[in-house]
Design a protein around this motif. Structure first.
Motif: not given
Length: 673
Positions: A382-386, A388-404, A424-426, A346-347
């Protein structure tokens, strides 16, 4: 649980008869191999101190010392607590001592023990770099045997974790040694050398540029790596060679590396590694390396999209492992490996999606769908922080789209999932990046995040002194939040910021924090009807804020990538402050009279700004004065008289004669008044 029945074996080690000692060593070695319980048992029974003593004793023969090193290496293969116990007994120092002996078998036994320790514990990398003489011995002895070549490369791969480590190895000439191993006839050695080279090349520019200068025969090392990308080579060789060239490409050494190699060899190779038919390790490394290769290259991203149906390969990462054939041992092992590494899959796939969709809007429309969003939202829990971080990074890329932002994010309630993430801080920085986009004026998530009290989180981040990036993101988010916002939201933001938080931001050494804080004030006051209400409650704070940034003796430093077109930071900040004052000047009569007309120091400051040699600052000052002089108030003639007494007309006349464009027009018009 200690089993005392094995105590006699340990007692043999303390016997004065060498033959008895050797007998005990052989018996212990046979007992501990492949038996974790016995490994722990003999550590508790006190075998380790005696083994350490025997290796260092000058009267003990080499064969006996080798038996001791083999046993210590076997003990290190147990649980991590076993490794910690060995380290506490000083086993690493003893192994370093063994490396200085001439005998090859003892050298190999000590080297294997070191390899086991450094690959089993995360706390050991620095131990190898404390004494550079140990590194010199390792590199000078690397060609003593095939076993030594493999073990040395693996040790270096595990221990080289910082730039300091890279620099030490570079100065000791590690590249020349690895270059020889890349052409080895033994595949295992070649693979270990490639793995070590890939570790050294990560953000190690001195290695990357030096590689082009090292030749083996008629070919450079880079040319050798290019040949390894051939589909006729073993899969692992192709993957590691692609990984090495990726790091070279990302280092900026592009002028020495053909684009043809990247587009026609490296990229297709990495895409092939993402195929569902590949081993899980190849899929993990392939997706992560691909993400690193294309993340800053829109052209490469577009090329990857159409390369061997990459989107379909990435979709397969979400499928559960295929059931194993119970009659096939190899297939059962494959199933167990994949079943236990779902988080890593997933990561890696989220990172690949994030890189692929980071720039191009059309690509996002093609690839992004409800299924992908569902996986991303589920991963935030997900229980794995890595993951969650990867998912947020992907959502960040998608959030640059006005349509999405307006459609898919709204339907999937991404905002709700983001708020549920454990802050959490990370994760703070990535979440704050994402929130900056979710709080944009046209985002449907904005109102829901406000209703969920996101302002409290933004306030905490504004007060965070541990990360300037986090503070910068918080101010950016507030700037987006206040753009064309309703009066109530503006008042809530001003209340949240308060006097203390506002001035801690305005006195920040960071240019973006200061200017975007002024941007918040500008957004709050730009509406004339709103400005009167805001100034009635927060007028003193607003005016003090403008004065503070205009009179500061230590202006904030702009980031290295900022382009101020040769303007100094203090002047740029003063221009932002004048824009805020311009909004105040456009307010109702009571507001302008109280905060502007009666403030002689401020009026003097406006005139002074007109005389400074910066056109943008001059224009902002002229605009503010023009607004004040057009205001229909009872004391309009008084304010004009004040400006005349301060020399404003002389400066305006001079500007109208020397400047051009809009500034000249404004100056002439103002002068006529």
């Amino acid at each position: 649980e200690v089993t005392a029945m094995y105590q006699p074996y340990v007692e043999k080690l303390y016997n004065d008869d060498v033959a008895v000692v050797v007998e005990g060593l052989i018996q212990i070695k046979n007992l501990v191999i492949g038996n974790n319980k016995q490994k722990s048992n003999f550590i508790v029974l006190g075998a380790v101190p005696r083994l350490v003593f025997l290796i260092q004793h000058k009267d003990i023969n080499i064969s006996t010392k080798t038996h001791c090193a083999v046993i210590l290496g076997s003990l290190a293969k147990g649980m991590e607590t076993n490794v910690k116990s060995l380290l506490d007994y000083g086993v690493m120092d003893v192994m370093f001592y063994g490396l200085q002996q001439i005998d090859l078998k003892l050298y190999e036994a000590c080297l294997r023990c070191i390899r086991t320790i450094v690959t089993s514990s995360r706390s050991t990398p620095d131990l190898l770099f404390v004494d550079t003489s140990v590194l010199s011995i390792l590199l000078d002895s690397i060609n003593r045997s095939t076993c030594v070549q493999e073990c040395t490369c693996e040790i270096l791969s595990c221990c080289c974790t910082t730039k300091h480590h890279q620099d030490l190895l570079y100065n000791l000439g590690v590249l020349v040694q690895l270059a020889d191993l890349l052409t080895s006839n033994v595949l295992r050695v070649q693979l270990k050398a490639l793995q070590t080279l890939s570790v050294l090349l990560i953000k190690g520019s001195q290695f990357q540029h030096h590689l082009f200068q090292i030749a083996r025969g008629s070919k450079s090392v880079v040319a050798v790596l290019e040949e390894m990308l051939s589909q006729g080579e073993p899969i692992q060789t192709q993957l590691l060679a692609a990984k090495c060239i990726t790091y070279i490409y990302r280092s900026g050494a592009v002028h020495d590396l053909s684009d043809k190699v990247i587009y026609k060899k490296v990229l297709p190779c990495l895409v092939r590694m993402c195929d569902e038919s590949r081993d899980i390790e190849e899929r993990l490394v392939g997706a992560r390396t691909l993400a690193y290769l294309i993340e800053d290259e829109p052209k490469l991203q577009r090329h990857a999209l159409i390369c061997e149906q990459l989107p379909k390969k990435l979709e397969a990462y979400f499928r559960h492992p295929a059931a194993a054939d119970t009659q096939d041992v190899v297939d059962i092992r494959r199933f167990k490996r994949e079943l236990g590494r779902g988080h890593e899959l997933l990561e890696s796939v989220f990172l690949a999606y994030a890189a692929l969709l980071s720039n191009d809007e059309d690509m996002r429309k093609i690839v992004c769908n409800d299924a992908l969003l569902q996986h991303l939202v589920q991963a935030l829990d997900n229980t794995c922080s890595e993951v969650r971080i990867a998912s947020l990074i992907c959502l960040l890329s998608l959030s640059r789209s006005v349509q999405i932002l307006r459609t898919t994010f709204e339907d999937s309630e991404v905002w709700k999932a983001v708020l549920k993430v454990n802050f959490i801080s990370s994760l703070y920085l990535i979440i704050s990046n994402l929130l900056c986009n979710l709080l944009l004026e046209f985002s449907p998530c904005k109102s829901k995040l406000v209703a969920a009290n996101i302002l409290q989180s933004l306030k905490r981040w504004c007060e965070c002194d541990g990360s300037i990036d986090l503070k910068r993101n918080a101010v950016w988010a507030l700037c987006s939040l206040t753009f064309q916002a309703e009066l109530k939201l503006k008042m809530d933001v001003m209340t949240m910021l308060s006097h203390d938080v506002m001035f801690s931001l305005l006195t920040s050494p960071d240019y973006d924090v200061v200017t975007k804080t002024l941007g918040i004030l500008n957004n709050v006051l730009v509406n004339k009807e709103h400005a009167s209400t805001v100034m009635a409650l927060f007028g003193d704070t607003v005016m003090q804020a403008c004065v503070v940034v205009m009179e500061t003796m230590s202006p904030p430093q702009p980031p290295a990538w900022s382009t101020l077109r040769r303007r100094d930071a203090a002047t740029c900040v003063a221009t932002y402050a004048l824009c805020v004052l311009g909004c105040v000047a456009a307010g109702d009569t009571s507001t302008v009279g109280k905060f502007m007309h009666e403030n002689n120091d401020l009026l003097r400051k406006l005139v002074e700004c007109m005389s400074r040699p910066d056109e943008e600052l001059q224009m902002a000052a002229v605009a503010c004065i023009s607004t004040l002089c057009r205001h229909e108030s009872a004391d309009l003639s008084d304010i004009k008289d004040k400006f005349r007494s301060l020399g404003a007309q002389d400066i305006l006349l001079k500007l109208s004669a020397t400047s051009g464009g809009l500034l000249s027009d404004r100056c002439v018009w103002q002068f006529i008044l």
